[in-house]
Design a protein around this motif. Structure first.
Motif, mmCIF file in Angstrom:
data_model
loop_
_atom_site.group_PDB
_atom_site.id
_atom_site.type_symbol
_atom_site.label_atom_id
_atom_site.label_comp_id
_atom_site.label_asym_id
_atom_site.label_seq_id
_atom_site.Cartn_x
_atom_site.Cartn_y
_atom_site.Cartn_z
ATOM 1 N N MET A 83 -9.014 5.081 5.332
ATOM 2 C CA MET A 83 -7.154 5.284 4.349
ATOM 3 C C MET A 83 -7.617 6.558 3.554
ATOM 4 N N SER A 84 -6.590 7.404 3.931
ATOM 5 C CA SER A 84 -7.045 8.644 2.346
ATOM 6 C C SER A 84 -5.943 8.996 1.515
ATOM 7 N N ARG A 85 -4.552 7.514 1.027
ATOM 8 C CA ARG A 85 -3.955 7.110 0.379
ATOM 9 C C ARG A 85 -3.905 5.862 0.215
ATOM 10 N N PRO A 86 -2.928 4.889 -0.557
ATOM 11 C CA PRO A 86 -2.560 4.100 -0.566
ATOM 12 C C PRO A 86 -1.336 3.900 0.027
ATOM 13 N N ARG A 87 -1.862 1.832 0.573
ATOM 14 C CA ARG A 87 -0.512 1.669 1.495
ATOM 15 C C ARG A 87 0.031 0.616 0.817
ATOM 16 N N LEU A 88 0.888 0.277 0.997
ATOM 17 C CA LEU A 88 2.166 -0.650 0.629
ATOM 18 C C LEU A 88 1.976 -1.594 1.532
ATOM 19 N N ARG A 89 0.614 -2.612 1.280
ATOM 20 C CA ARG A 89 0.396 -4.493 2.117
ATOM 21 C C ARG A 89 0.899 -5.437 2.290
ATOM 22 N N HIS A 90 1.786 -5.354 0.314
ATOM 23 C CA HIS A 90 1.858 -6.765 0.312
ATOM 24 C C HIS A 90 3.353 -6.936 -0.674
ATOM 25 N N LEU A 91 3.828 -8.354 -0.264
ATOM 26 C CA LEU A 91 5.480 -8.534 -0.638
ATOM 27 C C LEU A 91 4.944 -9.906 -1.740
ATOM 28 N N ALA A 92 5.930 -10.046 -2.598
ATOM 29 C CA ALA A 92 5.157 -11.668 -3.106
ATOM 30 C C ALA A 92 6.997 -12.072 -3.556
ATOM 31 N N LEU A 93 6.748 -13.403 -2.979
ATOM 32 C CA LEU A 93 8.677 -13.753 -3.177
ATOM 33 C C LEU A 93 7.843 -15.424 -3.818
ATOM 34 N N VAL A 94 8.936 -15.328 -5.436
ATOM 35 C CA VAL A 94 9.134 -16.968 -5.989
ATOM 36 C C VAL A 94 10.150 -17.213 -5.282
ATOM 37 N N PHE A 127 12.190 -11.478 -6.004
ATOM 38 C CA PHE A 127 11.219 -11.107 -5.851
ATOM 39 C C PHE A 127 10.515 -10.584 -7.100
ATOM 40 N N ASN A 128 8.677 -10.420 -6.387
ATOM 41 C CA ASN A 128 7.962 -10.980 -7.681
ATOM 42 C C ASN A 128 7.128 -9.604 -8.332
ATOM 43 N N HIS A 129 6.284 -9.752 -7.165
ATOM 44 C CA HIS A 129 4.911 -7.925 -7.373
ATOM 45 C C HIS A 129 5.179 -7.469 -5.605
ATOM 46 N N PHE A 130 4.318 -6.517 -5.379
ATOM 47 C CA PHE A 130 4.175 -5.961 -4.368
ATOM 48 C C PHE A 130 2.290 -5.570 -4.179
ATOM 49 N N GLY A 131 1.399 -4.973 -3.282
ATOM 50 C CA GLY A 131 0.426 -5.032 -3.443
ATOM 51 C C GLY A 131 0.558 -4.025 -2.505
ATOM 52 N N PHE A 132 -0.392 -3.100 -3.445
ATOM 53 C CA PHE A 132 -1.434 -1.301 -2.552
ATOM 54 C C PHE A 132 -2.706 -2.008 -1.952
ATOM 55 N N GLU A 133 -3.123 -1.513 -0.371
ATOM 56 C CA GLU A 133 -5.013 -0.945 -0.427
ATOM 57 C C GLU A 133 -5.252 0.371 -0.822
ATOM 58 N N VAL A 134 -6.010 0.503 -1.744
ATOM 59 C CA VAL A 134 -6.578 1.759 -1.975
ATOM 60 C C VAL A 134 -7.653 1.706 -1.465
ATOM 61 N N PRO A 135 -8.191 2.790 -1.528
ATOM 62 C CA PRO A 135 -9.157 3.270 -1.082
ATOM 63 C C PRO A 135 -10.366 3.028 -2.214
#
Length: 125
Positions: free
Chosen positions: A1-12, A64-72
């Protein structure tokens, strides 16, 4: 992985069990985690969707609450973030198998950072 990837979304949501059932039955997602508060986590095998159970006495609105990135590398990512004037990411508490850090963008939107990703440990690449 060379750059951050969007991998997570969160809903309440009002009913996390019903929401998880909906996504599993209609979109063939798979539930892989449940928090003690009833929140459910489902995945399509690439991105996970957190269905956060709204607390009866909570002040967090449904939606919608937040999102998440997988980063190296969280440290270098944090350095880039603070270089753009936002607060340094903070370590998230708890025993979740994902989302090590919480950060915000310049507008105050929450997002998580994780070096090991947002999928269950047996599904990580």
């Amino acid at each position: 992985m060379s750059r951050p990837r969007l991998r997570h979304l969160a809903l309440v949501v009002e009913d996390a069990a019903a929401a998880a059932h909906f996504y599993c039955e209609t979109l063939q997602m798979e539930e892989f985690h449940q928090d003690p508060d009833g929140s459910r986590f489902v995945t399509d095998g690439y991105i996970n969707l957190a269905l956060i159970q709204r607390a009866l006495d909570g002040d967090v609105p449904v939606g919608f609450n937040h999102f998440g990135f997988e980063v190296p590398d969280v440290a270098s990512t944090a350095e880039r973030l603070t270089g753009h004037g936002v607060a340094e990411p903070v370590l998230r508490g708890g025993d979740r198998p994902f989302a090590e850090y919480r950060a915000t963008d310049p507008e105050g939107n929450w997002f998580d950072l994780s070096e090991h990703g947002f999928l269950p440990p047996d599904r990580r690449s």
